[in-house]
Design a protein around this motif. Structure first.
Motif, PDB file in Angstrom:
ATOM      1  N   THR A  61     -11.412   2.064  -1.141  1.00  0.00           N
ATOM      2  CA  THR A  61     -10.635   2.864  -0.197  1.00  0.00           C
ATOM      3  C   THR A  61     -11.569   3.828   0.505  1.00  0.00           C
ATOM      4  OG1 THR A  61      -8.680   2.761  -1.630  1.00  0.00           O
ATOM      5  CG2 THR A  61      -8.680   4.426   0.090  1.00  0.00           C
ATOM      6  N   VAL A 100       0.847  -1.195   0.000  1.00  0.00           N
ATOM      7  CA  VAL A 100       0.000   0.000   0.000  1.00  0.00           C
ATOM      8  C   VAL A 100       0.879   1.241   0.000  1.00  0.00           C
ATOM      9  CG1 VAL A 100      -1.799  -1.244   1.270  1.00  0.00           C
ATOM     10  CG2 VAL A 100      -0.169   0.171   2.518  1.00  0.00           C
ATOM     11  N   GLN A 101       0.280   2.369  -0.381  1.00  0.00           N
ATOM     12  CA  GLN A 101       1.013   3.627  -0.453  1.00  0.00           C
ATOM     13  C   GLN A 101       1.015   4.323   0.907  1.00  0.00           C
ATOM     14  OE1 GLN A 101       2.848   4.554  -3.194  1.00  0.00           O
ATOM     15  NE2 GLN A 101       2.251   2.475  -3.788  1.00  0.00           N
ATOM     16  N   ALA A 102       1.726   3.735   1.825  1.00  0.00           N
ATOM     17  CA  ALA A 102       1.888   4.271   3.175  1.00  0.00           C
ATOM     18  C   ALA A 102       3.093   3.595   3.788  1.00  0.00           C
ATOM     19  CB  ALA A 102       0.645   4.018   4.027  1.00  0.00           C
ATOM     20  N   ILE A 149      -7.870   0.723   3.493  1.00  0.00           N
ATOM     21  CA  ILE A 149      -7.877  -0.128   2.311  1.00  0.00           C
ATOM     22  C   ILE A 149      -8.835  -1.296   2.535  1.00  0.00           C
ATOM     23  CG2 ILE A 149      -6.451  -1.453   0.704  1.00  0.00           C
ATOM     24  CD1 ILE A 149      -5.689   1.500   0.918  1.00  0.00           C
ATOM     25  N   ASP A 200      -4.238   8.643   5.591  1.00  0.00           N
ATOM     26  CA  ASP A 200      -5.682   8.703   5.804  1.00  0.00           C
ATOM     27  C   ASP A 200      -6.476   7.714   4.963  1.00  0.00           C
ATOM     28  OD1 ASP A 200      -5.279   9.874   3.372  1.00  0.00           O
ATOM     29  OD2 ASP A 200      -6.431  11.693   3.792  1.00  0.00           O
ATOM     30  N   ASP A 201      -5.841   6.651   4.495  1.00  0.00           N
ATOM     31  CA  ASP A 201      -6.519   5.656   3.683  1.00  0.00           C
ATOM     32  C   ASP A 201      -6.843   4.404   4.492  1.00  0.00           C
ATOM     33  OD1 ASP A 201      -6.490   7.180   1.367  1.00  0.00           O
ATOM     34  OD2 ASP A 201      -4.584   6.353   0.677  1.00  0.00           O
ATOM     35  N   THR A 230      -4.034   2.370   7.595  1.00  0.00           N
ATOM     36  CA  THR A 230      -2.675   2.776   7.241  1.00  0.00           C
ATOM     37  C   THR A 230      -2.222   3.969   8.076  1.00  0.00           C
ATOM     38  OG1 THR A 230      -3.293   4.370   5.521  1.00  0.00           O
ATOM     39  CG2 THR A 230      -3.194   2.038   4.886  1.00  0.00           C
ATOM     40  N   LYS A 287     -11.809   7.099   3.321  1.00  0.00           N
ATOM     41  CA  LYS A 287     -10.999   8.175   3.873  1.00  0.00           C
ATOM     42  C   LYS A 287     -11.156   8.211   5.380  1.00  0.00           C
ATOM     43  CE  LYS A 287      -8.810   9.760   0.393  1.00  0.00           C
ATOM     44  NZ  LYS A 287      -7.333   9.582   0.349  1.00  0.00           N
TER      45      LYS A 287
END
Length: 321
Positions: A242, A203-205, A230, A227-228, A224, A244
């Motif tokens: 996803t 994931v992008q974190a 998943i 603020d995502d 994460t 928020k």
């Protein structure tokens, strides 16, 4: 009067119904991890910090004082067995203990040999999943009080872990080393029967702090460090959505009984409740204490959300009848 079941339609009306525990100022107070018993009667708090404490309340009592307070330095998390007679706790150092819910007597203990980062109890109460910081994941046989098996180790730091409702899958949030003091968050899933890894989702974190299965077991939510939130389909192992969450990151996750709402304890002194159908945030609250992070958890009967507050108190939220 009994509060209403919290739904996506009335969750905006959540108010604090009770405040449990005496306000206590500790410079090293980090927050709390909370859990209910299956009947939604016992509420258990693990106070985090060097002066850690394990406490629990019978919510049928009118007074805010806990039934039991057990000093537990290094305490990490606790669970309640389905019969509500026994509470199990674990410390960061890997000390597993069982306590009498009636009076707090120590019943038994064992050393796991792990630096522990998270635990989760199966719905049936027979298996305890234990995540180790260094990538180990172990199943503990609760009835026979012994290790059952280790799952395939992960080459990553592990954080919160979870078992699916039918205890066929295990999952954990993780951080993979990328060198130069950088990490990338990942979601890891295992087959419980074989211990084999089912896969890894990056994931992008920098971290995935926590994971939670929906009550149906079809979806997994991962909180994460950004603020995502998943959402993963556990059959296809694909990201299907996803949500928020709070900007500070989702430190702990808890679904309500039908999976329509997700309570999130932020990595600050705040919690939010989201609709899982993409409908957004229906409740948010902060005590503006960014030095503590606490879990927000739904009661199994769906009538309460409990959240750890500053000054080591616990707020019990609900929708008035």
């Amino acid at each position: 009067m009994t509060p209403r079941i919290v739904t996506p339609e009335n969750a905006k009306q959540l108010t604090r119904l009770r405040q449990l525990g005496e306000p206590t100022l500790h410079p090293d107070y980090w927050g709390q991890v909370l859990t209910f018993d299956p009947r939604s009667r016992l509420l258990v708090s693990m106070v985090l910090g060097s002066k850690g404490r394990l406490r629990w309340w019978d919510l049928q009592d009118e007074l805010p004082h806990p039934r039991v307070v057990q000093p537990l330095p290094g305490g990490l998390e606790a669970v309640v067995l389905p019969d509500a007679q026994t509470i199990m706790s674990v410390t960061v150092g890997g000390q597993l203990q069982a306590w009498s819910a009636a009076d707090g007597r120590a019943l038994r203990s064992a050393h796991l040999g792990l630096t522990t980062s998270g635990i989760d109890l199966s719905r049936q109460g027979d298996l305890l999943l234990v995540a180790g910081v260094s990538g180990d994941l172990r199943l503990w046989d609760v009835a026979h009080w012994r290790p059952l098996r280790d799952l395939e180790p992960a080459s990553a730091l592990l954080y919160g872990c979870a078992l699916s409702a039918d205890a066929t899958l295990a999952a954990a949030g993780a951080a993979d080393d990328r060198g130069e003091n950088e990490t990338q968050g990942s979601i890891r899933i295992w087959d419980v029967a074989t211990g084999a890894s089912r896969g890894v989702i990056s994931v992008q974190a920098s971290r995935v702090w926590d994971v939670a299965f929906t009550p149906s077991g079809n979806l997994l939510a991962a909180g994460t460090s950004v603020d995502d939130i998943i959402l993963v389909d556990v059959v296809s192992m694909k990201v299907v959505g996803t949500l928020k969450g709070p900007p500070a990151g989702a430190w702990r996750l808890s679904f309500n009984s039908d999976g329509s709402l997700l309570a999130i304890g932020a990595d600050t002194g705040a919690f939010v409740v989201l609709r899982t159908d993409g409908g957004g945030c229906v409740h948010a609250y902060s005590d503006k204490d960014d030095q503590q992070a606490s879990a927000a958890v739904f009661s199994p009967d769906g009538r309460f959300v409990a959240w750890g507050e500053d000054l080591a108190q616990v707020g019990v939220w609900g929708v008035d009848a």
